[in-house]
Design a protein around this motif. Structure first.
Motif, mmCIF file in Angstrom:
data_model
loop_
_atom_site.group_PDB
_atom_site.id
_atom_site.type_symbol
_atom_site.label_atom_id
_atom_site.label_comp_id
_atom_site.label_asym_id
_atom_site.label_seq_id
_atom_site.Cartn_x
_atom_site.Cartn_y
_atom_site.Cartn_z
ATOM 1 N N LEU A 71 1.066 -1.788 -0.146
ATOM 2 C CA LEU A 71 0.161 -0.205 0.451
ATOM 3 C C LEU A 71 0.770 1.212 0.107
ATOM 4 O O LEU A 71 0.244 2.366 -0.780
ATOM 5 N N LYS A 72 1.859 1.121 0.917
ATOM 6 C CA LYS A 72 3.066 2.328 0.881
ATOM 7 C C LYS A 72 3.589 2.082 -0.761
ATOM 8 O O LYS A 72 3.316 3.508 -1.414
ATOM 9 N N ALA A 73 3.887 1.750 -1.217
ATOM 10 C CA ALA A 73 4.820 1.420 -2.974
ATOM 11 C C ALA A 73 3.297 2.101 -3.553
ATOM 12 O O ALA A 73 3.925 2.751 -3.726
ATOM 13 N N LEU A 74 2.205 2.143 -3.006
ATOM 14 C CA LEU A 74 1.380 2.218 -4.421
ATOM 15 C C LEU A 74 1.013 3.982 -4.336
ATOM 16 O O LEU A 74 0.902 4.673 -5.237
ATOM 17 N N ALA A 75 0.788 4.393 -2.869
ATOM 18 C CA ALA A 75 0.952 5.994 -2.379
ATOM 19 C C ALA A 75 1.765 6.251 -3.423
ATOM 20 O O ALA A 75 1.935 7.379 -3.471
ATOM 21 N N THR A 76 2.900 6.056 -3.201
ATOM 22 C CA THR A 76 4.839 6.014 -3.658
ATOM 23 C C THR A 76 4.283 5.945 -5.139
ATOM 24 O O THR A 76 4.406 7.819 -5.988
ATOM 25 N N SER A 77 3.860 5.267 -6.383
ATOM 26 C CA SER A 77 3.648 5.399 -6.676
ATOM 27 C C SER A 77 2.672 6.578 -7.966
ATOM 28 O O SER A 77 2.813 7.281 -8.567
ATOM 29 N N TRP A 78 1.144 6.893 -6.751
ATOM 30 C CA TRP A 78 0.439 7.611 -6.472
ATOM 31 C C TRP A 78 1.003 9.257 -6.871
ATOM 32 O O TRP A 78 0.985 10.242 -7.662
ATOM 33 N N LYS A 79 2.506 9.647 -6.180
ATOM 34 C CA LYS A 79 3.354 10.748 -6.182
ATOM 35 C C LYS A 79 3.685 11.182 -6.856
ATOM 36 O O LYS A 79 3.740 12.312 -7.041
ATOM 37 N N GLU A 80 4.718 9.543 -7.103
ATOM 38 C CA GLU A 80 5.435 9.993 -8.418
ATOM 39 C C GLU A 80 4.919 10.230 -10.255
ATOM 40 O O GLU A 80 5.241 11.090 -10.453
ATOM 41 N N ASP A 81 3.966 9.112 -9.747
ATOM 42 C CA ASP A 81 2.955 9.380 -11.350
ATOM 43 C C ASP A 81 2.244 9.901 -11.862
ATOM 44 O O ASP A 81 2.026 10.493 -13.389
ATOM 45 N N LEU A 82 1.299 10.129 -10.648
ATOM 46 C CA LEU A 82 0.322 10.837 -11.277
ATOM 47 C C LEU A 82 0.011 12.382 -10.180
ATOM 48 O O LEU A 82 -1.243 13.439 -10.388
ATOM 49 N N GLY A 83 1.175 13.128 -9.542
ATOM 50 C CA GLY A 83 0.873 14.442 -8.967
ATOM 51 C C GLY A 83 0.647 14.142 -7.847
ATOM 52 O O GLY A 83 -0.091 15.596 -7.381
ATOM 53 N N ILE A 84 0.315 13.153 -7.387
ATOM 54 C CA ILE A 84 -1.069 13.459 -6.040
ATOM 55 C C ILE A 84 0.128 13.552 -4.753
ATOM 56 O O ILE A 84 1.027 12.770 -4.091
ATOM 57 N N SER A 85 0.305 14.983 -4.190
ATOM 58 C CA SER A 85 1.041 15.027 -3.371
ATOM 59 C C SER A 85 0.491 14.591 -1.801
ATOM 60 O O SER A 85 1.682 14.067 -0.942
ATOM 61 N N ARG A 86 -0.384 14.244 -1.336
ATOM 62 C CA ARG A 86 -1.001 14.133 0.225
ATOM 63 C C ARG A 86 -1.669 12.737 0.081
ATOM 64 O O ARG A 86 -2.595 12.470 -1.121
ATOM 65 N N SER A 87 -0.878 11.778 0.558
ATOM 66 C CA SER A 87 -1.788 10.244 -0.295
ATOM 67 C C SER A 87 -3.109 10.583 0.250
ATOM 68 O O SER A 87 -3.443 10.847 1.722
ATOM 69 N N PRO A 88 -3.813 10.076 0.080
ATOM 70 C CA PRO A 88 -5.528 9.979 0.288
ATOM 71 C C PRO A 88 -5.760 8.136 0.303
ATOM 72 O O PRO A 88 -6.658 8.405 0.843
ATOM 73 N N MET A 89 -4.411 7.602 0.635
ATOM 74 C CA MET A 89 -4.738 6.096 1.071
ATOM 75 C C MET A 89 -5.624 5.918 2.679
ATOM 76 O O MET A 89 -6.629 5.109 2.523
#
Length: 348
Positions: free
Chosen positions: A270-288
């Motif tokens: 889940l942490k890795a997915l949140a990281t990919s959202w930040k790096e690939d999708l530009g989502i700075s604050r994790s919504p997980m």
């Protein structure tokens, strides 16, 4: 079907409410105290029988102008009758943030529906469904037979936009509609002089919906599933508003987002997915965390925002042909004190 045929579907409740507040005396419009408001009701436009008419007059004037300028061959009006529809059965707080309908407006709903019927204009409503469900079902049933145009202020209707159906989205001010026209005119090949739209309207196409609102028409319920909708008291997922568009651009639907989450068996994943959202999708604050906590609310919110398209429309397309009874119209205009609309009536 002739190439000039045109089906205009109008959210009657939206149009009537807009004209009610747009034609209120200023003293009443800005008064907050309920008792003082009631004392000002006598200033509202009314006929010689004391029936309130400000919303009806404004709406009728708008309708005649639309018919004269747009020349529709088919037309229908859908109205809300109650807030206690099937959506309230699913979520009791749906539209729970709205105050009571003012008495002078409440009276005009029934009278406006009756007036339209007297003129020979098709009117539809149902105690369990909302106007948008009826319009959505009608446009879905007939849109491949005839070009369809929906007139409303409600952004929920954007989900009905297709290659066959356009939404003429009414803006609060004409300036806003003109700004949108100027913003997209060159890109979409529009010539303002050749593009005739109702007052304050902006035509939304599938491509334009994506450009202006960040999602495709069919993703509007998903967007509201995540962001919610304060006007209808749809909760969505708290704190995830800014992440909704990039997540939907990547996964397509609310279901797709949760499938990606469910595919992560461990916290590390889940942490890795949140990281990919930040790096690939530009989502700075994790919504997980919020997505996990409000999962059920996300699906419920999407369902509440989804316009139903299976309302039983038993009418045939010919039943919606525009055929105004002008003699009946004059009688009704006399009754409600709308003599100033006689000239507009002769223009259609």
């Amino acid at each position: 079907m002739s190439t000039t045929d045109k089906f205009i579907l109008i959210d009657g409740s939206s149009m009537l409410v807009t004209n009610y507040y747009g034609n209120l005396p200023k003293a009443l419009l800005f008064e907050k105290d309920p008792e003082k408001k009631e004392k000002l009701f006598s200033q509202i436009m009314h006929n010689d029988q004391g029936q309130y008419t400000n919303a009806m007059y404004g709406m009728m004037r708008t309708i005649l102008k639309i018919i004269a300028e747009q020349k529709p061959t088919h037309m229908m009006f859908a109205f809300d009758t109650t807030r206690d529809t099937f959506r309230r059965e699913k979520y009791p707080d749906y539209k729970g943030n709205r105050g009571d309908t003012p008495e002078p407006l409440k009276e005009q709903f029934q009278n406006m529906e009756d007036l339209l019927k007297e003129l020979g204009l098709p009117v539809m409503f149902d105690d369990r469904f909302e106007a948008d469900d009826i319009v959505g079902s009608a446009s879905t049933k007939f849109e491949k037979q005839i070009p369809s145009y929906i007139i409303t202020k409600d952004h929920d209707y954007l989900q009905l936009v297709s290659d066959y159906t356009r939404v003429w989205l009414i803006q609060t001010k004409q300036e806003t509609a003109d700004e949108l026209q100027a913003k997209y005119g060159a890109e979409f090949g529009w010539n303002k002089k050749l593009t005739s739209l109702p007052d304050k309207a902006f035509e939304v196409t599938p491509d334009l919906c994506l450009k202006e609102y960040g999602v495709r028409p069919e993703q509007i319920p998903d967007l509201k599933g995540i962001q919610g909708d304060s006007s209808d008291n749809i909760p969505g997922v708290k704190g995830v508003s800014s992440a909704a568009i990039p997540l939907l651009a990547h996964y397509g639907t609310v279901e797709g987002i949760y499938e990606a989450i469910d595919a992560c068996p461990t916290d590390k994943d889940l942490k890795a997915l949140a990281t990919s959202w930040k790096e690939d999708l530009g989502i700075s604050r994790s919504p997980m965390k919020a997505l996990g906590e409000y999962r059920d609310m996300a699906f419920l919110s999407k369902d509440l925002a989804q316009i139903r398209r299976d309302y039983p429309i038993t009418d045939n397309l010919d039943d919606f042909k525009l055929n105004i009874n002008k003699e009946k119209a004059k009688e009704q205009f006399e009754k409600y004190g709308f003599k100033s609309l006689f000239a507009a009536l002769e223009m259609i």
